[in-house]
Design a protein around this motif. Structure first.
Motif, mmCIF file in Angstrom:
data_model
loop_
_atom_site.group_PDB
_atom_site.id
_atom_site.type_symbol
_atom_site.label_atom_id
_atom_site.label_comp_id
_atom_site.label_asym_id
_atom_site.label_seq_id
_atom_site.Cartn_x
_atom_site.Cartn_y
_atom_site.Cartn_z
ATOM 1 N N ILE A 180 5.581 7.935 7.579
ATOM 2 C CA ILE A 180 5.321 6.823 6.667
ATOM 3 C C ILE A 180 6.287 6.895 5.490
ATOM 4 O O ILE A 180 6.535 7.973 4.945
ATOM 5 N N TRP A 187 4.202 0.387 1.734
ATOM 6 C CA TRP A 187 4.298 1.622 2.500
ATOM 7 C C TRP A 187 4.423 1.259 3.978
ATOM 8 O O TRP A 187 3.589 0.525 4.520
ATOM 9 N N HIS A 188 5.464 1.782 4.611
ATOM 10 C CA HIS A 188 5.765 1.419 5.992
ATOM 11 C C HIS A 188 5.402 2.556 6.945
ATOM 12 O O HIS A 188 5.875 3.687 6.794
ATOM 13 N N ILE A 189 4.551 2.248 7.915
ATOM 14 C CA ILE A 189 4.195 3.208 8.960
ATOM 15 C C ILE A 189 5.236 3.088 10.074
ATOM 16 O O ILE A 189 5.271 2.101 10.804
ATOM 17 N N HIS A 216 -5.967 6.414 10.500
ATOM 18 C CA HIS A 216 -5.436 5.278 9.752
ATOM 19 C C HIS A 216 -6.249 5.008 8.504
ATOM 20 O O HIS A 216 -5.696 4.739 7.429
ATOM 21 N N LEU A 222 0.464 -2.161 3.465
ATOM 22 C CA LEU A 222 0.949 -1.355 4.573
ATOM 23 C C LEU A 222 1.749 -2.280 5.480
ATOM 24 O O LEU A 222 1.367 -3.437 5.701
ATOM 25 N N LEU A 237 4.359 -2.433 9.153
ATOM 26 C CA LEU A 237 4.806 -1.758 10.369
ATOM 27 C C LEU A 237 5.451 -2.762 11.305
ATOM 28 O O LEU A 237 5.364 -3.974 11.083
#
Length: 200
Positions: free
Chosen positions: A89, A99-101, A120, A135, A137
């Motif tokens: 992350i 915030w990038h997963i 998660h 978040l 993704l």
């Protein structure tokens, strides 16, 4: 980009699972973990994990012009200390509070136990505590497990991108986001110009 993730790790609320920071010292173990998940890598890369998959991932560089405040590699260990899940992350990717997963991968033996969902949830709480408002993704279109999983957790697609080379294949990906502080999609798109549907 700060890749030191020795502090502020999320806590696991799943029974008998603890969270550790993964570093290059864990490369061999991570490589073995990746090699035991061929279905995932075939779905997203068109091939099983390469011989240098773990090393490449642990040293991954962001695309030119991208930045983040910290890159976290998290390992989830069971009572026997073996890895049961890994997460990558990036904090504050593209904008503060996003915030990038990059990866959330659970050992197939733990599928159906609820570990992925609880993991998660723990990450979401930890991210909020550390300033995350969104978040983000990417889901490879055609990876049906991921396409079913993420919307159930509250993610919505904001755009798709074609021509994304991953391993041996060229993918179409869905960029998905989840609001953590009551924001709306329009608020996110105002923050991250790259993810606006009409942006090249």
């Amino acid at each position: 980009m700060d890749v030191d993730c020795m502090t502020q790790l999320p806590l696991s609320t799943f029974p008998d699972i603890r969270v550790v920071a993964l570093t290059l010292a864990d490369e061999a173990e991570l490589q073995q973990f990746f090699e035991q998940a061929p279905d995932y890598f075939i779905a997203v890369n068109g091939e099983p994990a390469t011989l240098t998959e773990a090393c490449d991932e642990l040293q991954v560089q962001l695309p030119a012009g991208w930045a983040c405040s910290r890159m976290h590699w998290l390992g989830y260990r069971g009572t026997d200390e073996a890895l049961v899940a890994v997460v990558n992350i990036a904090a504050d990717l593209l904008a503060d509070g996003v915030w990038h997963i990059g990866l959330l991968l659970v050992d197939s033996r733990w599928h159906g136990t609820g570990l992925a969902q609880q993991l998660h949830s723990d990450i979401e709480r930890w991210a909020v505590e550390n300033g995350a408002q969104w978040l983000r993704l990417s889901v490879v279109v055609g990876n049906t497990k991921a396409e079913r999983f993420w919307p159930k957790l509250g993610y919505v697609s904001v755009r798709t991108r074609d021509g994304i080379t991953m391993g041996r294949q060229v993918n179409r990906v869905s960029i998905q986001v989840k609001a953590l502080a009551g924001g709306q999609v329009k608020d996110y798109l105002a923050l991250v110009e790259r993810d606006r549907p009409c942006t090249p």
